[in-house]
Design a protein around this motif. Structure first.
Motif, PDB file in Angstrom:
ATOM      1  N   UNK A   1       0.905  -1.598   0.042  1.00 13.84           N
ATOM      2  CA  UNK A   1       0.385   0.557  -0.033  1.00 13.84           C
ATOM      3  C   UNK A   1       0.836   1.260  -0.656  1.00 13.84           C
ATOM      4  N   UNK A   2       2.380   1.603   0.180  1.00  8.19           N
ATOM      5  CA  UNK A   2       2.949   2.324   0.134  1.00  8.19           C
ATOM      6  C   UNK A   2       3.895   2.316  -0.935  1.00  8.19           C
ATOM      7  N   UNK A   3       4.006   1.460  -1.872  1.00 10.53           N
ATOM      8  CA  UNK A   3       4.539   1.558  -3.338  1.00 10.53           C
ATOM      9  C   UNK A   3       3.537   1.208  -4.846  1.00 10.53           C
ATOM     10  N   UNK A   4       2.835   0.590  -4.301  1.00 10.27           N
ATOM     11  CA  UNK A   4       2.027  -0.162  -5.858  1.00 10.27           C
ATOM     12  C   UNK A   4       0.952   1.487  -5.678  1.00 10.27           C
ATOM     13  N   UNK A   5       1.001   1.124  -7.128  1.00  6.42           N
ATOM     14  CA  UNK A   5       0.107   2.591  -7.736  1.00  6.42           C
ATOM     15  C   UNK A   5      -1.609   2.355  -7.703  1.00  6.42           C
ATOM     16  N   UNK A   6      -1.099   0.497  -7.924  1.00  4.93           N
ATOM     17  CA  UNK A   6      -2.612   0.419  -7.657  1.00  4.93           C
ATOM     18  C   UNK A   6      -3.072   1.013  -5.758  1.00  4.93           C
ATOM     19  N   UNK A   7      -2.542   1.401  -5.491  1.00  3.45           N
ATOM     20  CA  UNK A   7      -3.506   1.787  -4.276  1.00  3.45           C
ATOM     21  C   UNK A   7      -3.225   2.578  -3.417  1.00  3.45           C
ATOM     22  N   UNK A   8      -1.567   3.407  -4.184  1.00  2.00           N
ATOM     23  CA  UNK A   8      -1.500   4.877  -4.587  1.00  2.00           C
ATOM     24  C   UNK A   8      -2.807   6.055  -5.083  1.00  2.00           C
ATOM     25  N   UNK A   9      -3.068   5.481  -5.803  1.00  2.00           N
ATOM     26  CA  UNK A   9      -4.182   6.599  -7.652  1.00  2.00           C
ATOM     27  C   UNK A   9      -5.604   7.138  -5.905  1.00  2.00           C
ATOM     28  N   UNK A  10      -5.272   8.106  -6.916  1.00  2.00           N
ATOM     29  CA  UNK A  10      -6.558   9.086  -5.922  1.00  2.00           C
ATOM     30  C   UNK A  10      -5.358   9.773  -5.058  1.00  2.00           C
ATOM     31  N   UNK A  11      -4.477   9.343  -4.181  1.00  5.21           N
ATOM     32  CA  UNK A  11      -4.117  10.263  -3.625  1.00  5.21           C
ATOM     33  C   UNK A  11      -2.817  11.024  -3.803  1.00  5.21           C
ATOM     34  N   UNK A  12      -2.685  12.548  -3.291  1.00  7.06           N
ATOM     35  CA  UNK A  12      -1.760  13.640  -4.403  1.00  7.06           C
ATOM     36  C   UNK A  12      -0.456  13.173  -4.203  1.00  7.06           C
ATOM     37  N   UNK A  13       0.551  13.597  -4.544  1.00  9.81           N
ATOM     38  CA  UNK A  13       2.100  13.813  -4.381  1.00  9.81           C
ATOM     39  C   UNK A  13       2.580  14.409  -5.558  1.00  9.81           C
ATOM     40  N   UNK A  14       1.741  14.819  -6.329  1.00  8.12           N
ATOM     41  CA  UNK A  14       2.034  15.873  -7.133  1.00  8.12           C
ATOM     42  C   UNK A  14       3.754  16.176  -8.029  1.00  8.12           C
ATOM     43  N   UNK A  15       3.012  14.399  -8.475  1.00  2.00           N
ATOM     44  CA  UNK A  15       3.822  13.374  -9.884  1.00  2.00           C
ATOM     45  C   UNK A  15       5.059  13.419  -8.908  1.00  2.00           C
ATOM     46  N   UNK A  16       5.633  13.048  -7.293  1.00  5.16           N
ATOM     47  CA  UNK A  16       6.825  12.592  -7.170  1.00  5.16           C
ATOM     48  C   UNK A  16       6.196  10.946  -6.715  1.00  5.16           C
ATOM     49  N   UNK A  17       7.324   9.769  -7.527  1.00  6.35           N
ATOM     50  CA  UNK A  17       7.439   8.570  -6.856  1.00  6.35           C
ATOM     51  C   UNK A  17       9.128   8.313  -6.421  1.00  6.35           C
ATOM     52  N   UNK A  18       9.572   9.163  -6.267  1.00 13.88           N
ATOM     53  CA  UNK A  18      10.427   8.920  -5.349  1.00 13.88           C
ATOM     54  C   UNK A  18      11.114   9.561  -4.760  1.00 13.88           C
ATOM     55  N   UNK A  19      12.351   9.820  -3.873  1.00 13.92           N
ATOM     56  CA  UNK A  19      12.888  10.884  -3.227  1.00 13.92           C
ATOM     57  C   UNK A  19      13.731  11.576  -4.450  1.00 13.92           C
ATOM     58  N   UNK A  20      14.235  11.092  -5.027  1.00 13.27           N
ATOM     59  CA  UNK A  20      15.258  11.994  -6.239  1.00 13.27           C
ATOM     60  C   UNK A  20      15.201  14.042  -5.567  1.00 13.27           C
ATOM     61  N   UNK A  21      14.592  14.475  -5.571  1.00 13.75           N
ATOM     62  CA  UNK A  21      15.164  16.324  -5.391  1.00 13.75           C
ATOM     63  C   UNK A  21      15.370  16.119  -4.014  1.00 13.75           C
ATOM     64  N   UNK A  22      15.182  15.668  -3.152  1.00  8.67           N
ATOM     65  CA  UNK A  22      15.349  14.846  -1.562  1.00  8.67           C
ATOM     66  C   UNK A  22      17.623  14.940  -2.041  1.00  8.67           C
ATOM     67  N   UNK A  23      17.376  13.598  -2.841  1.00  7.46           N
ATOM     68  CA  UNK A  23      18.646  13.117  -3.600  1.00  7.46           C
ATOM     69  C   UNK A  23      19.747  14.391  -3.816  1.00  7.46           C
ATOM     70  N   UNK A  24      19.129  15.012  -4.674  1.00  6.40           N
ATOM     71  CA  UNK A  24      19.656  16.479  -5.617  1.00  6.40           C
ATOM     72  C   UNK A  24      19.672  17.760  -4.659  1.00  6.40           C
ATOM     73  N   UNK A  25      19.218  17.799  -3.850  1.00 12.74           N
ATOM     74  CA  UNK A  25      19.278  18.492  -2.443  1.00 12.74           C
ATOM     75  C   UNK A  25      20.537  18.141  -1.867  1.00 12.74           C
ATOM     76  N   UNK A  26      20.835  16.571  -1.670  1.00  9.94           N
ATOM     77  CA  UNK A  26      22.012  16.506  -0.689  1.00  9.94           C
ATOM     78  C   UNK A  26      23.339  16.436  -1.416  1.00  9.94           C
ATOM     79  N   UNK A  27      23.138  16.347  -2.855  1.00 11.34           N
ATOM     80  CA  UNK A  27      24.254  16.235  -3.500  1.00 11.34           C
ATOM     81  C   UNK A  27      24.683  17.508  -3.302  1.00 11.34           C
TER      82      UNK A  27
END
Length: 188
Positions: A135-161
């Motif tokens: 329920x925390x990773x499958x799109x079937x269970x996350x549909x309808x919940x707002x994540x602003x298109x984010x599926x990863x912590x990529x933005x945080x990783x970029x900030x860390x870099x």
């Protein structure tokens, strides 16, 4: 030599922003609870709608305790990387397709069980644990919940870099405070 936690998100223009940060003594549930409680206090108790993290249990438990209404998503990039190290080659591609599949819960369950059988991973404890968190990773269970298109912590990783260009691992507090402000300015 203390962990730096950066609470980042995106604004209405899909630009990365820093909501807050904290130097913490350790990475325990209680410390993360303190960070989140302090953050919520600064935000006038406005709770987060959604959160994306890696599989850190202490952070996950702190989120559950402090902002139980937030929808918590596990980072797709971290999951895919861990799939490579914990399963067989054939499972990797099929897992990515199954994870991103937009379908009913029932269809996901059917496809998941076929996938596990196909790759003979019924007894793989990592796969069993992953399924329990579906329920925390499958799109079937996350549909309808707002994540602003984010599926990863990529933005945080970029900030860390970017932060590593300004900050060093063994930095004293005073130089840290002097170098952190230019880092914030760069992000802004």
């Amino acid at each position: 030599m203390k962990p730096l936690v950066i609470l980042a998100g995106i604004n209405h223009h899909y630009v990365t922003i820093i909501f807050g940060y904290a130097l913490i003594a350790d990475e325990t549930k209680d410390t993360y609870k303190w960070v989140l409680e302090t953050f919520l206090e600064a935000m006038e108790k406005k709770a987060l709608i959604s959160v994306v993290t890696d599989r850190d249990d202490a952070m996950r438990n702190a989120i559950k305790a402090v902002i139980p209404s937030a929808r918590h998503r596990l980072c797709a990039w971290h999951l895919k990387r861990n799939v490579v190290t914990n399963t067989n080659k054939g499972f990797v591609h099929d897992f990515g397709v199954t994870m991103d599949m937009i379908c009913s819960h029932e269809e996901f369950e059917r496809r998941w069980h076929l996938l596990v059988e196909k790759h003979n991973l019924r007894d793989n404890q990592w796969v069993v644990d992953l399924y329990q968190k579906r329920e925390k990773w499958a799109a079937a269970f996350l549909r309808g919940h707002f994540f602003a298109g984010m599926k990863s912590t990529q933005r945080s990783e970029q900030l860390n870099a970017t932060a590593h260009k300004y900050l060093q691992f063994k930095m004293l507090l005073y130089p840290f405070t002097q170098r952190f402000e230019p880092f914030l300015s760069k992000v802004r």
